[in-house]
Design an enzyme around this catalytic site. Structure first.
Site, PDB file in Angstrom:
ATOM      1  CB  SER A   1      52.242  52.648  39.549  1.00 36.35           C
ATOM      2  OG  SER A   1      52.013  53.516  38.462  1.00 36.35           O
TER       3      SER A   1
ATOM      4  CE  LYS B   1      45.121  49.069  27.683  1.00 37.56           C
ATOM      5  NZ  LYS B   1      45.856  48.165  28.599  1.00 37.56           N
ATOM      6  N   PRO B   2      42.200  46.116  30.121  1.00 34.36           N
ATOM      7  CG  PRO B   2      42.187  44.041  29.034  1.00 34.36           C
ATOM      8  CD  PRO B   2      41.592  45.430  28.980  1.00 34.36           C
ATOM      9  CB  ALA B   3      47.601  44.759  32.537  1.00 29.76           C
TER      10      ALA B   3
ATOM     11  CD  GLU C   1      44.701  48.842  45.184  1.00 32.76           C
ATOM     12  OE1 GLU C   1      45.784  49.248  45.659  1.00 32.76           O
ATOM     13  OE2 GLU C   1      44.598  47.835  44.498  1.00 32.76           O
ATOM     14  CG  LEU C   2      46.587  55.148  43.389  1.00 31.03           C
ATOM     15  CD1 LEU C   2      46.893  56.629  43.520  1.00 31.03           C
ATOM     16  CD2 LEU C   2      46.450  54.750  41.935  1.00 31.03           C
TER      17      LEU C   2
ATOM     18  CD  GLU D   1      53.869  49.001  45.621  1.00 28.17           C
ATOM     19  OE1 GLU D   1      53.050  48.163  46.013  1.00 28.17           O
ATOM     20  OE2 GLU D   1      53.699  49.703  44.616  1.00 28.17           O
TER      21      GLU D   1
ATOM     22  CD1 TRP E   1      51.409  44.537  35.094  1.00 27.63           C
ATOM     23  CD2 TRP E   1      51.766  42.793  36.446  1.00 27.63           C
ATOM     24  NE1 TRP E   1      52.443  44.871  35.946  1.00 27.63           N
ATOM     25  CE2 TRP E   1      52.689  43.815  36.773  1.00 27.63           C
ATOM     26  CE3 TRP E   1      51.808  41.597  37.158  1.00 27.63           C
ATOM     27  CZ2 TRP E   1      53.628  43.663  37.802  1.00 27.63           C
ATOM     28  CZ3 TRP E   1      52.748  41.449  38.180  1.00 27.63           C
ATOM     29  CH2 TRP E   1      53.640  42.476  38.487  1.00 27.63           C
ATOM     30  CG  ASN E   2      48.778  42.973  40.635  1.00 22.76           C
ATOM     31  OD1 ASN E   2      47.861  43.440  39.965  1.00 22.76           O
ATOM     32  ND2 ASN E   2      49.068  43.416  41.843  1.00 22.76           N
TER      33      ASN E   2
ATOM     34  NE  ARG F   1      45.911  36.900  48.362  1.00 16.15           N
ATOM     35  CZ  ARG F   1      45.084  37.919  48.227  1.00 16.15           C
ATOM     36  NH1 ARG F   1      45.432  39.102  48.701  1.00 16.15           N
ATOM     37  NH2 ARG F   1      43.916  37.783  47.658  1.00 16.15           N
TER      38      ARG F   1
ATOM     39  CD  GLU G   1      38.754  48.737  43.339  1.00 18.63           C
ATOM     40  OE1 GLU G   1      38.406  48.900  42.161  1.00 18.63           O
ATOM     41  OE2 GLU G   1      39.803  48.149  43.662  1.00 18.63           O
TER      42      GLU G   1
ATOM     43  CB  CYS H   1      49.222  47.314  45.970  1.00 17.55           C
ATOM     44  SG  CYS H   1      47.548  46.659  45.900  1.00 17.55           S
TER      45      CYS H   1
END
Length: 474
Positions: free
Chosen positions: A226, A171-173, A247-248, A378, A147-148, A275, A455, A281
């Site tokens: 996450s 599959k979007p948040a 990408e965690l 985090e 979602w970020n 930012r 990525e 992350c």
């Protein structure tokens, strides 16, 4: 909102089950969105399989031109996408415009990379046979986005997948599905064939993704989110031996040496910390400042943080919008309370406002102890946790002393020393005298528990390709 249904095979599909998307600045319902079920996933897989057969057969230049057109179209509509990002995610207008620009750039970068899936021909030294190596589309890919960054995390996956020749299911948040749905008419206009890209918002994320991942036609799973969820997905991917791109999480250290240019260090730290309101992350999480300059650094960072205006991101004068939901805001407040209870000092902020919306003020904590929760996990919010150091070896050890290894930041006036420290940091990315490392042209990713694969850059497209070797003699 124009588009709130599932997007399958180039058409909008309604469902009986829907869920609400909340505006985090007002706590009001922004839209009711369709929630995909397993049958919808099967329809999307069928559509992607059919579309990919034709798309993969196109020349790299033909795929490249479609992606280039997508960049042109999105660039012309940045304000529209930025406004939508602000509404569903909460980030301030300037930040949202920055994300939209960044998101569009992935289409341009991978339009250029689409024609550069270079192989090779060489002689086998022993047998004399020719070794022919080429890269082919891996197969259908399931893309799971957070979602970020509701635009950029989608385009960072869609663009390389399409450049490689793959069909995708996204599959979007659930917190922020509207931006990705709004992107689909643009892709149609750019020339993406029906069925190649499918969007499945859903409140049944676990069951839906697991179902898709166990379809034998799926060969790649790309996830940003996450570490805990990443581990679960990797276990599921093992059943089908899927190619994972993960990408965690992160726990980014900022190391400010005594010889750092103070203006550069403050500007870079503000960028790394604030930012996307710290909901990234890559956000600065542990700020290590040399004891000789800690007092000055803290005072200047506090002044910069205190000057930020908090409010609804639709107001162009606002610097800091709300956090994405109440749970995120409450977690940030708990981190601050824990740090203060363990000896940290609040330099500014630190109090949840009574106004409606999921707001938390920019906060600076000094004297943060090593055992504070915000140092171990985090923060994902606008809290700068400052610690001090005096010894270079000690701070390198402390910076590396985490299960995460996504990104670190180093500020030093001695370029040689800065590079030496960067090389000893166990992180996939390091910003040297910079608070921003993300770039479509660079390989984004981490070490240790921060993920697998990369990525962006040339590597980003190869995540969606398989290497084929042909042995021949002539």
């Amino acid at each position: 909102m124009d588009h709130t249904d599932l997007y399958i095979n180039g058409a909008w599909v309604k469902t009986d089950t829907r869920f609400d998307v909340i505006n985090p600045a007002t706590e009001e319902v922004l839209a009711s969105v369709a929630s995909a079920e397993l049958a919808d996933a099967d329809a999307a897989l069928d559509a992607a399989e059919a579309a990919m057969a034709e798309w993969a057969a196109r020349t790299p230049r033909q795929r490249s031109e479609v992606l280039r057109r997508a960049w042109e179209l999105m660039t012309a509509r940045l304000d529209h996408f930025a406004h939508l990002i602000t509404l569903e995610n909460g980030k301030a207008g300037t930040d949202a415009k920055g994300e939209a620009t960044y998101a569009a750039e992935f289409f341009r970068w991978f339009a250029e990379e689409a024609v550069r899936a270079d192989g090779m021909i060489t002689h086998a030294p022993a047998s004399g046979a020719r070794i022919m190596v080429q890269h082919k589309p891996a197969g259908l890919a399931v893309l799971i986005t957070p979602w970020n960054y509701p635009a950029a995390m989608g385009t960072r996956k869609i663009a390389p997948a399409l450049a490689a020749g793959c069909g995708v299911i996204i599959k979007p948040a659930s917190e922020t599905p509207l931006t990705m749905l709004a992107l689909m008419p643009l892709l149609e206009e750019a020339g993406v064939p029906p069925g190649l890209v499918n969007v499945l918002p859903s409140k049944r994320t676990g069951a839906l993704v697991d179902h898709i991942m166990h379809d034998p036609r799926v060969r790649v799973v790309s996830f940003t989110g996450s570490t805990g969820v990443g581990r679960t997905l990797l276990k599921g991917a093992a059943d089908q031996v899927l190619k994972p791109a993960m990408e965690l999480g992160g726990n980014a250290p900022v190391v400010v040496f005594e010889d750092a240019d103070m203006d550069t260090a403050i500007e870079g730290t503000m960028l790394a910390k604030m930012r996307n309101l710290g909901e990234a992350c890559t956000a600065a999480n542990r700020i290590y400042v040399h004891a000789d300059i800690a007092e000055d650094f803290t005072a200047r960072l506090t002044a910069a943080m205190s000057a930020l205006k908090v409010g609804n991101g639709t107001d162009p004068s606002v610097d800091v919008g709300p956090l994405v939901n109440a749970a995120t805001r409450d977690k940030v407040a708990e981190f601050v309370a824990d740090a203060v209870a363990k000896g940290a000092k609040v330099e500014c902020g630190g109090v949840v406002p009574e106004a409606k919306g999921y707001f938390y003020p920019p906060t600076v904590l000094s004297n943060v102890p090593e055992h504070a929760d915000c140092v171990q996990d985090e923060i994902f919010g606008p809290v700068a946790a400052i610690q001090t150091f005096t010894d270079q070896e000690d701070v390198i050890h402390r910076a590396n002393n985490t299960e995460y290894g996504l990104v670190a930041y180093v500020f030093s006036g001695d370029f040689k020393r800065g590079l030496q420290v960067c090389e000893r940091l166990d992180y996939g990315m390091v910003g040297l005298n910079r608070g921003l490392v993300s770039d479509p042209a660079a390989p984004f990713g981490g070490t240790k528990q921060s993920g697998l694969g990369r990525e962006g850059g040339h590597e980003g497209m190869l995540e969606f390709m398989e290497t084929q070797y042909i042995s021949a003699s002539w």
